[in-house]
Design a protein around this motif. Structure first.
Motif, PDB file in Angstrom:
ATOM      1  N   SER A   1       0.814   6.304   2.920  1.00  0.00           N
ATOM      2  CA  SER A   1      -0.657   5.556   2.894  1.00  0.00           C
ATOM      3  C   SER A   1      -1.241   6.140   4.140  1.00  0.00           C
ATOM      4  O   SER A   1      -2.198   5.314   4.331  1.00  0.00           O
ATOM      5  CB  SER A   1      -1.087   4.043   2.832  1.00  0.00           C
ATOM      6  OG  SER A   1      -0.432   3.647   1.707  1.00  0.00           O
TER       7      SER A   1
ATOM      8  N   TYR B   1      -5.964   7.782  -9.490  1.00  0.00           N
ATOM      9  CA  TYR B   1      -4.637   6.592  -9.629  1.00  0.00           C
ATOM     10  C   TYR B   1      -5.040   5.764 -10.072  1.00  0.00           C
ATOM     11  O   TYR B   1      -4.323   5.103 -11.127  1.00  0.00           O
ATOM     12  CB  TYR B   1      -4.775   6.017  -7.799  1.00  0.00           C
ATOM     13  CG  TYR B   1      -3.576   5.837  -7.439  1.00  0.00           C
ATOM     14  CD1 TYR B   1      -2.661   6.611  -6.655  1.00  0.00           C
ATOM     15  CD2 TYR B   1      -3.038   4.374  -7.511  1.00  0.00           C
ATOM     16  CE1 TYR B   1      -1.300   6.602  -6.133  1.00  0.00           C
ATOM     17  CE2 TYR B   1      -1.717   4.326  -6.874  1.00  0.00           C
ATOM     18  CZ  TYR B   1      -1.179   4.987  -6.726  1.00  0.00           C
ATOM     19  OH  TYR B   1       0.034   5.016  -5.898  1.00  0.00           O
TER      20      TYR B   1
ATOM     21  N   SER C   1       0.651  -1.354  -0.078  1.00  0.00           N
ATOM     22  CA  SER C   1      -0.388  -0.018  -0.019  1.00  0.00           C
ATOM     23  C   SER C   1       0.496   1.292   0.201  1.00  0.00           C
ATOM     24  O   SER C   1       0.280   2.581  -0.880  1.00  0.00           O
ATOM     25  CB  SER C   1      -1.032   0.324   1.150  1.00  0.00           C
ATOM     26  OG  SER C   1      -1.750   1.323   1.588  1.00  0.00           O
ATOM     27  N   ALA C   2       1.739   0.951   0.367  1.00  0.00           N
ATOM     28  CA  ALA C   2       2.155   2.279   0.931  1.00  0.00           C
ATOM     29  C   ALA C   2       4.065   2.897  -0.216  1.00  0.00           C
ATOM     30  O   ALA C   2       3.302   3.336  -0.860  1.00  0.00           O
ATOM     31  CB  ALA C   2       3.713   2.203   2.104  1.00  0.00           C
TER      32      ALA C   2
ATOM     33  N   ALA D   1      -6.492   3.260   5.012  1.00  0.00           N
ATOM     34  CA  ALA D   1      -6.090   2.033   4.038  1.00  0.00           C
ATOM     35  C   ALA D   1      -5.211   1.511   5.324  1.00  0.00           C
ATOM     36  O   ALA D   1      -5.997   0.217   5.914  1.00  0.00           O
ATOM     37  CB  ALA D   1      -5.471   2.175   3.049  1.00  0.00           C
TER      38      ALA D   1
ATOM     39  N   PHE E   1       1.826  11.207   1.976  1.00  0.00           N
ATOM     40  CA  PHE E   1       1.201   9.893   1.399  1.00  0.00           C
ATOM     41  C   PHE E   1       1.552   8.843   1.088  1.00  0.00           C
ATOM     42  O   PHE E   1       1.050   8.000   1.011  1.00  0.00           O
ATOM     43  CB  PHE E   1       1.146  11.063  -0.120  1.00  0.00           C
ATOM     44  CG  PHE E   1       0.359  10.954  -1.574  1.00  0.00           C
ATOM     45  CD1 PHE E   1      -0.737  10.611  -1.605  1.00  0.00           C
ATOM     46  CD2 PHE E   1       0.592   9.685  -2.143  1.00  0.00           C
ATOM     47  CE1 PHE E   1      -1.978  10.226  -2.635  1.00  0.00           C
ATOM     48  CE2 PHE E   1       0.236   9.708  -3.883  1.00  0.00           C
ATOM     49  CZ  PHE E   1      -1.209   9.644  -3.684  1.00  0.00           C
ATOM     50  N   SER E   2       3.127   8.889   0.993  1.00  0.00           N
ATOM     51  CA  SER E   2       4.058   7.815   1.209  1.00  0.00           C
ATOM     52  C   SER E   2       3.613   6.611   1.491  1.00  0.00           C
ATOM     53  O   SER E   2       3.444   5.838   1.310  1.00  0.00           O
ATOM     54  CB  SER E   2       5.215   8.109   0.472  1.00  0.00           C
ATOM     55  OG  SER E   2       6.174   7.072   0.246  1.00  0.00           O
TER      56      SER E   2
ATOM     57  N   GLY F   1       3.890   2.816  -3.995  1.00  0.00           N
ATOM     58  CA  GLY F   1       3.436   3.509  -4.608  1.00  0.00           C
ATOM     59  C   GLY F   1       4.316   4.261  -6.257  1.00  0.00           C
ATOM     60  O   GLY F   1       5.320   4.851  -5.951  1.00  0.00           O
ATOM     61  N   LEU F   2       2.722   5.055  -6.472  1.00  0.00           N
ATOM     62  CA  LEU F   2       3.740   6.114  -7.854  1.00  0.00           C
ATOM     63  C   LEU F   2       4.206   7.146  -6.649  1.00  0.00           C
ATOM     64  O   LEU F   2       4.894   8.199  -7.364  1.00  0.00           O
ATOM     65  CB  LEU F   2       2.149   6.394  -7.880  1.00  0.00           C
ATOM     66  CG  LEU F   2       1.985   6.061  -9.499  1.00  0.00           C
ATOM     67  CD1 LEU F   2       0.104   6.584 -10.080  1.00  0.00           C
ATOM     68  CD2 LEU F   2       2.416   5.090 -10.387  1.00  0.00           C
ATOM     69  N   GLY F   3       3.160   7.164  -5.929  1.00  0.00           N
ATOM     70  CA  GLY F   3       4.418   8.583  -4.964  1.00  0.00           C
ATOM     71  C   GLY F   3       5.763   8.643  -4.499  1.00  0.00           C
ATOM     72  O   GLY F   3       6.427   9.368  -4.744  1.00  0.00           O
TER      73      GLY F   3
HETATM   74  N1  PFF Z   1       1.593   5.994  -0.784  1.00  0.00           N
HETATM   75  C1  PFF Z   1       1.211   5.151  -1.918  1.00  0.00           C
HETATM   76  C2  PFF Z   1       2.204   4.932  -3.492  1.00  0.00           C
HETATM   77  O1  PFF Z   1       2.842   6.510  -2.387  1.00  0.00           O
HETATM   78  O2  PFF Z   1       1.654   6.348  -3.914  1.00  0.00           O
HETATM   79  C3  PFF Z   1      -0.497   6.277  -2.412  1.00  0.00           C
HETATM   80  C4  PFF Z   1      -1.610   5.729  -1.255  1.00  0.00           C
HETATM   81  C5  PFF Z   1      -2.272   4.453  -1.034  1.00  0.00           C
HETATM   82  C6  PFF Z   1      -2.099   6.512  -0.305  1.00  0.00           C
HETATM   83  C7  PFF Z   1      -2.665   4.320  -0.154  1.00  0.00           C
HETATM   84  C8  PFF Z   1      -3.188   6.348   0.690  1.00  0.00           C
HETATM   85  C9  PFF Z   1      -3.404   4.945   0.549  1.00  0.00           C
HETATM   86  F1  PFF Z   1      -3.877   4.591   1.411  1.00  0.00           F
END
Ligand code: PFF
Length: 516
Positions: free
Chosen positions: A240, A102, A21-22, A245, A237-238, A24-26
């Motif tokens: 999550s 997303y 989850s953590a 979540a 954001f990174s 990701g695109l971020g």
């Molecule tokens: N953490 C993910 C990223 O870095 O792209 C984005 C994300 C996923 C944010 C799930 C929040 C979340 F609940």
């Protein structure tokens, strides 16, 4: 709660899902650039401090509240708070809005992976006797709303099938294979990137404090306050956080698992992957620019352009092996996007799945997930067709505003991002910290963490951070996000952020004595 509620099969499975989850695109398109631009190692230090004093603290809190209540965000907040019973709704609206863009970005990644696969298999560029350049591809993609929507839909279907598979049978199973695969692919890309001539310039941009200015990448360094806002927003954001979540995943975790060491592992892994992603993409992007005579300040190193223009050029200029690395890279990004997206979808649907279970209707996960997917796809439709503002249906165009406009109305992606990542996320985290620290007491979380016998040091550290550090830092993040989305006088946004902090703090404390 009903015994039939889902749960993770193992702690390792939970960790892979939470790290999925953590990561990701971020991590890939935000962190490396922000680090380089905001002072290299100095930024990393600020980021780590914030991650330890705030990110880790909120991570433990979300996992604890989820596991203690064994409920999804909406019901969990209702169960633990009088004053902030409604925060759970923020933690459902925010992931819904994040998914609306997303999914579109996931669709872009699918398109680029297919493109590189086609090039690898049939030599597309030979058939059309034209090199596949990043700028041309990106422009063609954005102005083709039908294609963008089709691939968004495909991305949604993939995520939907995984979430329908259940917590251990779908989400956990996907991440247990996907995350290790992602790490291996990342290592392959790092080796290729670092062996390009001039790659070292990219490394210097990322790590050497001040090199972004000295090396000519940007004109001036941002100030400390702005770095704080940027690092805080990126970190949240990174990881999550404050999007429901992590709380939802926590509600599926076994009572015997250690929340503190799990949180440390998630924060450390996410940060490590962000740095590795930086080493994989920035040196390649910078080296390719320099080797082709592009001035460094014109190389796009951030956001969608980094992924879909700069890096596609890297693969196009790499010769025979280019498409192969292209496929590996975009597959890696796709895994990262899917593993994040499924956690967002789970956070949106969990409440209704629980409700049906409680009402004796059995496991309605498939039906709820289908409905959630349809609603998200409907919201994503507008973001997909908008093409990052390329097709003249962006909010500013609809409002009839011309000329330079603030980000929030420049395109639909930013509009959705503003309400979720910009407002709901920092506000939700600020309120959660006030709720735990002041309305209830830090014991609420500490009890769940240690079943009554946590270490005194952790208890002290946790209490100070949740009561004082987290709310103040979240006010900075809120201001930082507002400056980013709305522009205008910075002082105004700081004032707004701190006045809201004061208002909520007053509200939290009012009547507290009486209640006790
Ligand atoms: N953490 C993910 C990223 O870095 O792209 C984005 C994300 C996923 C944010 C799930 C929040 C979340 F609940």
């Amino acid at each position: 709660m009903d015994n039939n509620r889902s749960s993770f099969g193992s702690n390792f499975g939970f960790l892979m899902a939470a790290i999925g989850s953590a990561v990701g695109l971020g991590n890939i398109w935000g962190f490396p650039y922000k680090m380089g631009k905001s002072g290299g190692f100095t930024f990393l230090l600020v980021y780590l401090l914030l991650a330890v004093f705030v990110g880790f603290i909120i991570m433990v809190s979300e996992l604890a509240i989820g596991r203690k209540t064994r409920l999804s965000p909406i019901d969990a907040y209702r169960a633990v708070s009088q004053k902030y019973r409604w925060i759970g709704w923020l933690a459902v609206a925010a992931p819904f809005l994040v998914m609306s863009f997303y999914a579109v970005l996931g669709g872009y990644v699918l398109q680029y992976m297919s493109l590189n696969l086609a090039e690898l298999s049939f030599g597309l560029s030979n058939i059309f006797s034209q090199q596949i350049t990043g700028t041309a591809t990106f422009g063609a993609m954005l102005t083709n709303p039908f294609g963008c929507f089709f691939f968004t839909l495909l991305f949604m279907v993939i995520c939907m099938v995984i979430v329908m598979g259940g917590v251990s049978g779908g989400i956990e199973r996907f991440n247990k294979v996907g995350m290790p695969a992602l790490a291996v692919m990342l290592l392959i890309v790092i080796v290729r990137s670092l062996t390009l001539p001039n790659a070292v310039e990219g490394l210097k941009f990322m790590f050497v404090p001040g090199y972004a200015v000295k090396g000519g990448f940007i004109e001036e360094m941002p100030g400390l306050i702005s770095v704080l806002g940027t690092a805080g927003g990126q970190m949240f954001f990174s990881l999550s956080l404050a999007m429901g979540a992590i709380l939802t995943y926590g509600s599926y975790l076994g009572k015997e698992e250690n929340l503190v060491s799990n949180s440390i592992t998630i924060v450390a892994a996410d940060t490590l992957i962000a740095i590795m992603a930086g080493i994989a993409v920035i040196p390649a992007a910078v080296a390719n620019g320099i080797n082709n005579g592009v001035p460094v300040n014109e190389i796009a190193l951030n956001g969608p352009k980094l992924l879909f223009v700069t890096l596609q050029d890297v693969f196009s200029n790499m010769g025979k092996a280019g498409p192969l690395f292209g496929v590996i890279f975009y597959l890696l990004v796709l895994l990262a996007a899917i593993s994040s997206a499924i956690s967002l979808m789970e956070a949106v649907g969990a409440h209704w799945i629980d409700m049906d279970l409680k009402a004796g209707k059995g496991d309605t996960r498939k039906r709820i997930t289908l409905i959630v997917s349809i609603l998200i796809t409907a919201a994503a439709l507008i973001v997909a067709v908008d093409g990052l503002g390329s097709n003249n249906i962006h909010p500013a165009a609809l409002l009839g505003i011309t000329g330079p406009v603030p980000d929030v109305i420049a395109d639909w992606l930013d509009f959705m991002d503003c309400w979720s990542e910009g407002i709901a996320m920092p506000l939700g985290a600020m309120l959660m910290a006030l709720m735990i620290g002041w309305e209830r007491s830090p014991e609420l979380v500490l009890e769940e963490v240690g079943h009554g016998n946590h270490s005194p040091f952790f208890a002290k550290f946790y209490s100070v951070c949740i009561r004082y550090v987290a709310p103040v830092v979240m006010a900075f993040v809120l201001a930082g996000q507002m400056i980013g989305f709305f522009g205008g006088p910075e002082a105004l946004w700081y004032a707004v952020a701190f006045v809201s902090l004061a208002a909520f703090a007053g509200f939290t404390l009012a009547g507290r004595k009486k209640a006790e």
